[in-house]
Design an enzyme around this catalytic site. Structure first.
Site, PDB file in Angstrom:
ATOM      1  N   LEU A 176     -45.085  34.164  -5.929  1.00 61.29           N
ATOM      2  CA  LEU A 176     -43.721  33.996  -5.398  1.00 61.29           C
ATOM      3  C   LEU A 176     -43.451  35.174  -4.468  1.00 61.29           C
ATOM      4  CD1 LEU A 176     -40.699  32.716  -5.778  1.00 61.29           C
ATOM      5  CD2 LEU A 176     -40.378  34.607  -7.364  1.00 61.29           C
ATOM      6  N   ASP A 194     -22.813  35.934  -6.086  1.00 63.47           N
ATOM      7  CA  ASP A 194     -21.422  36.403  -6.001  1.00 63.47           C
ATOM      8  C   ASP A 194     -20.693  36.214  -7.335  1.00 63.47           C
ATOM      9  OD1 ASP A 194     -19.272  37.545  -4.736  1.00 63.47           O
ATOM     10  OD2 ASP A 194     -18.554  35.673  -3.846  1.00 63.47           O
ATOM     11  N   GLY A 195     -19.733  37.091  -7.578  1.00 66.74           N
ATOM     12  CA  GLY A 195     -18.878  36.948  -8.764  1.00 66.74           C
ATOM     13  C   GLY A 195     -19.093  38.014  -9.827  1.00 66.74           C
ATOM     14  N   HIS A 248     -22.200  44.220 -12.032  1.00 68.85           N
ATOM     15  CA  HIS A 248     -23.441  44.375 -11.244  1.00 68.85           C
ATOM     16  C   HIS A 248     -24.634  44.589 -12.184  1.00 68.85           C
ATOM     17  CE1 HIS A 248     -20.988  44.273  -7.772  1.00 68.85           C
ATOM     18  NE2 HIS A 248     -20.546  45.516  -7.826  1.00 68.85           N
ATOM     19  N   SER A 287     -24.434  43.193   1.546  1.00 65.51           N
ATOM     20  CA  SER A 287     -24.275  42.769   2.949  1.00 65.51           C
ATOM     21  C   SER A 287     -23.899  43.954   3.827  1.00 65.51           C
ATOM     22  CB  SER A 287     -23.196  41.682   3.052  1.00 65.51           C
ATOM     23  OG  SER A 287     -21.912  42.261   2.923  1.00 65.51           O
ATOM     24  N   SER A 288     -24.063  43.784   5.125  1.00 63.88           N
ATOM     25  CA  SER A 288     -23.681  44.873   6.040  1.00 63.88           C
ATOM     26  C   SER A 288     -22.172  45.122   5.958  1.00 63.88           C
ATOM     27  CB  SER A 288     -24.126  44.545   7.475  1.00 63.88           C
ATOM     28  OG  SER A 288     -23.876  43.199   7.801  1.00 63.88           O
ATOM     29  N   ARG A 308     -16.605  48.542   0.761  1.00 65.30           N
ATOM     30  CA  ARG A 308     -16.143  48.692  -0.633  1.00 65.30           C
ATOM     31  C   ARG A 308     -15.910  50.164  -0.975  1.00 65.30           C
ATOM     32  NH1 ARG A 308     -18.776  43.986  -4.301  1.00 65.30           N
ATOM     33  NH2 ARG A 308     -18.256  42.309  -2.853  1.00 65.30           N
TER      34      ARG A 308
HETATM   35  C1  IPE Z   1     -21.573  38.359  -0.234  1.00 67.60           C
HETATM   36  O1  IPE Z   1     -20.669  38.600  -1.252  1.00 67.60           O
HETATM   37  C2  IPE Z   1     -22.637  39.394  -0.195  1.00 67.60           C
HETATM   38  C3  IPE Z   1     -23.445  39.531  -1.395  1.00 67.60           C
HETATM   39  C4  IPE Z   1     -23.471  38.772  -2.457  1.00 67.60           C
HETATM   40  C5  IPE Z   1     -24.337  40.646  -1.352  1.00 67.60           C
HETATM   41  P1  IPE Z   1     -19.235  39.210  -0.965  1.00 67.60           P
HETATM   42  O2  IPE Z   1     -18.483  39.123  -2.232  1.00 67.60           O
HETATM   43  O3  IPE Z   1     -19.354  40.552  -0.339  1.00 67.60           O
HETATM   44  O4  IPE Z   1     -18.649  38.195   0.119  1.00 67.60           O
HETATM   45  P2  IPE Z   1     -17.167  37.975   0.640  1.00 67.60           P
HETATM   46  O5  IPE Z   1     -16.675  39.302   1.106  1.00 67.60           O
HETATM   47  O6  IPE Z   1     -16.351  37.482  -0.510  1.00 67.60           O
HETATM   48  O7  IPE Z   1     -17.287  36.959   1.712  1.00 67.60           O
HETATM   49  C1  IPE Z   2     -21.556  40.124  -5.713  1.00 67.82           C
HETATM   50  O1  IPE Z   2     -20.503  40.199  -6.589  1.00 67.82           O
HETATM   51  C2  IPE Z   2     -22.367  41.386  -5.663  1.00 67.82           C
HETATM   52  C3  IPE Z   2     -22.250  42.142  -4.414  1.00 67.82           C
HETATM   53  C4  IPE Z   2     -21.593  41.789  -3.360  1.00 67.82           C
HETATM   54  C5  IPE Z   2     -22.957  43.407  -4.376  1.00 67.82           C
HETATM   55  P1  IPE Z   2     -19.119  40.794  -6.148  1.00 67.82           P
HETATM   56  O2  IPE Z   2     -19.117  42.257  -6.373  1.00 67.82           O
HETATM   57  O3  IPE Z   2     -18.780  40.376  -4.764  1.00 67.82           O
HETATM   58  O4  IPE Z   2     -18.150  40.091  -7.178  1.00 67.82           O
HETATM   59  P2  IPE Z   2     -16.704  39.515  -6.890  1.00 67.82           P
HETATM   60  O5  IPE Z   2     -16.819  38.525  -5.780  1.00 67.82           O
HETATM   61  O6  IPE Z   2     -15.830  40.666  -6.520  1.00 67.82           O
HETATM   62  O7  IPE Z   2     -16.310  38.878  -8.185  1.00 67.82           O
HETATM   63 MG    MG Z   3     -17.795  38.777  -3.992  1.00 74.39          MG
END
Ligand code: IPE
Ligand code: IPE
Ligand code: MG
Length: 262
Positions: free
Chosen positions: A138, A27-28, A44, A72-73, A78
């Site tokens: 792995l 995430d992030g 990404h 995620s589902s 988005r």
């Molecule tokens: C969780 O990240 C799913 C993935 C990293 C694929 P999100 O950024 O979508 O999660 P929430 O919405 O902040 O909980």
């Molecule tokens: C995780 O990063 C990647 C996916 C969920 C696909 P984010 O896209 O959720 O990044 P933030 O949380 O918005 O920074």
């Molecule tokens: Mg996120």
């Protein structure tokens, strides 16, 4: 019992100082890009570099299973442009990396309901899984259009389809386990979530029952081998009791309980 289909609630699994199975919520990415005045999707692309580094380090450290949450589902919520970008990026990198995965003896597995991504992706996934199926250094699992609740429900449905006359009281964990998406792997020992949020966001809900949970503020594109080693050091210090007491654990290992150590 084989490593696959083990359940931490049925039997106490063997543990070592290096996690056998690491599951990561990457995430992030969006915030990483926004901080640099770049479009979210640039995060990404940069996140892919972190995936490479983490896969390499897991191989180096003899981790056997690495599971990455890629989509995620709930991520269908988005903007369509971001979903489209992620889908294209995934297909492109799969095409580019599959030969390298096979060369490095890495087995690729995908979990999640892939049908929604269309045939270009499902066919490429099928090809990649087939090409790497005998690799055993792995197992890299990518979760896409995955949700922990979906996983439990689809497994329940399969149990019921296979046993239409099953009495509710005859439904057991052992009947369910073979149908969960990750039936081929032991449950994760270590869960890592980057990006500062401390939530599970519908990742491997069933399988995380006894997993050690590690959260870091590091944004996913900044996560690297050093960051992973830090998480492993933290993991090695956990006392994994699986319901037992510290003293029982010490007895078994024939060492002093952590709580009494100075
Ligand atoms: C969780 O990240 C799913 C993935 C990293 C694929 P999100 O950024 O979508 O999660 P929430 O919405 O902040 O909980
Ligand atoms: C995780 O990063 C990647 C996916 C969920 C696909 P984010 O896209 O959720 O990044 P933030 O949380 O918005 O920074
Ligand atoms: Mg996120």
């Amino acid at each position: 019992m084989s490593q696959a289909n083990t359940s931490s609630t049925l039997a106490v699994p063997a543990v070592g100082s290096i996690p056998r199975h690491v599951a990561i919520i990457m995430d992030g990415n969006g915030r990483w890009a926004t901080k640099r005045f770049m479009p979210r999707v640039a995060g990404h692309s940069e996140g892919l570099e972190a995936v490479r580094k983490v896969v390499e380090e897991c191989v180096r450290q003899n981790v056997q299973y690495l599971t990455l949450f890629a989509f995620s589902s709930e991520n269908w919520r988005r903007p369509p442009e971001e979903v489209g970008f992620l889908t294209r990026l995934f297909l492109k990198s799969l095409k580019k990396e599959v030969a390298r995965l096979a060369e490095n003896n890495i087995r690729l597995k995908m979990i999640g309901d892939l049908s929604r991504f269309g045939t270009a992706i499902t066919e490429m996934v099928e090809f990649s899984e087939e090409k790497t199926k005998d690799c055993n250094r792995l197992t890299l699992t990518i979760a896409a259009n995955y949700g922990g609740r979906w996983d439990i429900l689809q497994a329940m449905q399969k149990v019921l389809i296979g046993n239409p006359n099953l009495k509710a009281t005859d439904l057991t964990e052992s009947l369910l386990l073979p149908h969960l998406s990750m039936a081929y792997a032991p449950e994760p020992d270590l869960f890592i979530r980057t990006g500062g949020e401390q939530r599970v966001s519908n990742f491997l809900l069933w399988q995380l029952a006894y997993t050690e949970l590690y959260f870091t503020d590091t944004l996913w594109p900044d996560f690297d081998a050093t960051q992973l080693q830090k998480a492993f050091t933290w993991y090695a210090q956990r006392e994994r009791r699986f319901g037992r007491t510290s003293a029982q654990l010490a007895d078994e290992l024939n060492v002093m309980p952590l709580s009494d150590a100075v």
